[in-house]
Motif scaffolding. Sequence first.
Motif, PDB file in Angstrom:
ATOM      1  N   GLN A 142       0.824  -1.197   0.000  1.00 42.26           N
ATOM      2  CA  GLN A 142       0.000   0.000   0.000  1.00 42.26           C
ATOM      3  C   GLN A 142       0.862   1.251   0.000  1.00 42.26           C
ATOM      4  O   GLN A 142       0.519   2.255  -0.638  1.00 42.26           O
ATOM      5  CB  GLN A 142      -0.931   0.001   1.203  1.00 42.26           C
ATOM      6  N   ALA A 143       1.995   1.211   0.684  1.00 46.85           N
ATOM      7  CA  ALA A 143       2.902   2.363   0.695  1.00 46.85           C
ATOM      8  C   ALA A 143       3.401   2.675  -0.714  1.00 46.85           C
ATOM      9  O   ALA A 143       3.585   3.846  -1.074  1.00 46.85           O
ATOM     10  CB  ALA A 143       4.071   2.099   1.633  1.00 46.85           C
ATOM     11  N   ARG A 144       3.617   1.646  -1.509  1.00 48.52           N
ATOM     12  CA  ARG A 144       4.025   1.870  -2.903  1.00 48.52           C
ATOM     13  C   ARG A 144       2.931   2.595  -3.675  1.00 48.52           C
ATOM     14  O   ARG A 144       3.216   3.509  -4.468  1.00 48.52           O
ATOM     15  CB  ARG A 144       4.363   0.533  -3.568  1.00 48.52           C
ATOM     16  N   LEU A 145       1.674   2.236  -3.441  1.00 49.95           N
ATOM     17  CA  LEU A 145       0.562   2.901  -4.107  1.00 49.95           C
ATOM     18  C   LEU A 145       0.401   4.344  -3.631  1.00 49.95           C
ATOM     19  O   LEU A 145      -0.143   5.187  -4.360  1.00 49.95           O
ATOM     20  CB  LEU A 145      -0.738   2.130  -3.858  1.00 49.95           C
ATOM     21  N   PHE A 146       0.883   4.617  -2.432  1.00 52.34           N
ATOM     22  CA  PHE A 146       0.799   5.961  -1.869  1.00 52.34           C
ATOM     23  C   PHE A 146       2.039   6.806  -2.170  1.00 52.34           C
ATOM     24  O   PHE A 146       2.358   7.745  -1.439  1.00 52.34           O
ATOM     25  CB  PHE A 146       0.619   5.881  -0.351  1.00 52.34           C
TER      26      PHE A 146
ATOM     27  N   TRP B 224      -5.150  11.037 -11.679  1.00 45.59           N
ATOM     28  CA  TRP B 224      -6.285  10.676 -12.528  1.00 45.59           C
ATOM     29  C   TRP B 224      -5.922   9.527 -13.478  1.00 45.59           C
ATOM     30  O   TRP B 224      -6.733   8.648 -13.753  1.00 45.59           O
ATOM     31  CB  TRP B 224      -6.730  11.890 -13.342  1.00 45.59           C
ATOM     32  N   GLU B 225      -4.693   9.551 -13.969  1.00 47.94           N
ATOM     33  CA  GLU B 225      -4.293   8.564 -14.973  1.00 47.94           C
ATOM     34  C   GLU B 225      -3.930   7.210 -14.378  1.00 47.94           C
ATOM     35  O   GLU B 225      -3.901   6.211 -15.099  1.00 47.94           O
ATOM     36  CB  GLU B 225      -3.112   9.101 -15.781  1.00 47.94           C
ATOM     37  N   THR B 226      -3.672   7.166 -13.072  1.00 48.14           N
ATOM     38  CA  THR B 226      -3.180   5.919 -12.487  1.00 48.14           C
ATOM     39  C   THR B 226      -4.115   5.293 -11.461  1.00 48.14           C
ATOM     40  O   THR B 226      -3.940   4.128 -11.106  1.00 48.14           O
ATOM     41  CB  THR B 226      -1.800   6.135 -11.821  1.00 48.14           C
ATOM     42  N   TRP B 227      -5.102   6.019 -10.978  1.00 44.97           N
ATOM     43  CA  TRP B 227      -5.955   5.491  -9.921  1.00 44.97           C
ATOM     44  C   TRP B 227      -7.107   4.642 -10.435  1.00 44.97           C
ATOM     45  O   TRP B 227      -7.713   3.899  -9.672  1.00 44.97           O
ATOM     46  CB  TRP B 227      -6.519   6.634  -9.076  1.00 44.97           C
ATOM     47  N   SER B 228      -7.456   4.772 -11.702  1.00 48.41           N
ATOM     48  CA  SER B 228      -8.583   4.041 -12.271  1.00 48.41           C
ATOM     49  C   SER B 228      -8.173   3.450 -13.612  1.00 48.41           C
ATOM     50  O   SER B 228      -7.160   3.850 -14.200  1.00 48.41           O
ATOM     51  CB  SER B 228      -9.792   4.973 -12.467  1.00 48.41           C
ATOM     52  N   PRO B 229      -8.939   2.474 -14.130  1.00 50.44           N
ATOM     53  CA  PRO B 229      -8.616   1.894 -15.437  1.00 50.44           C
ATOM     54  C   PRO B 229      -8.597   2.967 -16.521  1.00 50.44           C
ATOM     55  O   PRO B 229      -9.296   3.982 -16.421  1.00 50.44           O
ATOM     56  CB  PRO B 229      -9.752   0.891 -15.669  1.00 50.44           C
TER      57      PRO B 229
ATOM     58  N   ALA C 117     -11.985  -1.825  -9.044  1.00 50.23           N
ATOM     59  CA  ALA C 117     -10.780  -1.616  -9.844  1.00 50.23           C
ATOM     60  C   ALA C 117     -10.044  -0.359  -9.395  1.00 50.23           C
ATOM     61  O   ALA C 117      -9.434   0.339 -10.206  1.00 50.23           O
ATOM     62  CB  ALA C 117     -11.131  -1.524 -11.326  1.00 50.23           C
ATOM     63  N   ASP C 118     -10.106  -0.076  -8.103  1.00 49.56           N
ATOM     64  CA  ASP C 118      -9.408   1.074  -7.530  1.00 49.56           C
ATOM     65  C   ASP C 118      -7.930   0.741  -7.435  1.00 49.56           C
ATOM     66  O   ASP C 118      -7.535  -0.191  -6.740  1.00 49.56           O
ATOM     67  CB  ASP C 118      -9.983   1.369  -6.146  1.00 49.56           C
ATOM     68  N   HIS C 119      -7.091   1.531  -8.112  1.00 51.28           N
ATOM     69  CA  HIS C 119      -5.656   1.260  -8.148  1.00 51.28           C
ATOM     70  C   HIS C 119      -4.877   2.023  -7.087  1.00 51.28           C
ATOM     71  O   HIS C 119      -3.644   1.933  -7.038  1.00 51.28           O
ATOM     72  CB  HIS C 119      -5.096   1.596  -9.532  1.00 51.28           C
ATOM     73  N   CYS C 120      -5.572   2.770  -6.236  1.00 49.46           N
ATOM     74  CA  CYS C 120      -4.898   3.478  -5.148  1.00 49.46           C
ATOM     75  C   CYS C 120      -5.275   2.866  -3.805  1.00 49.46           C
ATOM     76  O   CYS C 120      -4.405   2.570  -2.991  1.00 49.46           O
ATOM     77  CB  CYS C 120      -5.260   4.962  -5.178  1.00 49.46           C
TER      78      CYS C 120
END
Length: 263
Positions: free
Chosen positions: A138-142, A169-174, A241-244
């Motif tokens: 999770q730290a990597r995503l943050f 915006w470009e990385t948190w969702s598909p 599909a939340d990428h954050c």
Amino acid sequence: MPTLRTPTLSLAYDDRGSGSPVVLVHGWPDAARGWGPVRDGLLADGYRVVVPDLRGCGDTEFLDAGTVRDGSADALARDVLDLADALGLDRFAVVGHDWGARTAYTLAAAAPERLRSIAGLALAYQPRGRFRMPSFRQARLFWYQWLMFVDAGVAAVRADPVGFAREQWETWSPPGWFDDDEFRATARAFENPDWVAVTLQAYRFRFDPDEPLDPHYDDIRATVAATEHLSVPTLMIQGGADHCDPPEASEDWRATSTTTGAW
């Protein structure tokens, strides 16, 4: 949007409809306009819908240059209560996304008597408002949060706040969920002169004890710190599909709230 004065802000908001009131609180990096389809659906169902610009976003401005640009949920919750007071909303529902979700949980802890129900989108409830060091995954995503703890990262955010927001915006969702026109329209809210200061404070205070907090919200902080379980009817919605904040981040959420339900 019209504005009204609170003790701290010239607060911009949209207010439509005449039914049971619902306040929609946007997240970061986002703006009130992102609630458009949700607002229209609620209006069609007969609700009164109030949508503010968060402090540091859009047309909402601080009244005093010396005020701490506090972006904590405690401060945002006070802003919602000030707005509700000014509009004569005794009891209302809250739907919040991201920062707005944390604001909704804070309101449920600090002023449960004012709320009919809350819905939190994307973020799970944090008992007692505690920020814990996340797992390494999770730290990597943050990554964007840690960037704001180093001087060079702060300088980069200040130099290009819109570019910083675009990266989220470009990385948190598909891919494909927004187009350039939609981002440009929303990004006007990030041109607020206090957007960077509020953003930096909101993330840095979580793990930096030297980051200033506005003492005007100490009462809310104390109440939240003493609240383990929420009593307000609560719905939490997690994107699959939340990428954050991936779905597993909220898997044990039910254990932290005593009630769930609709409005």
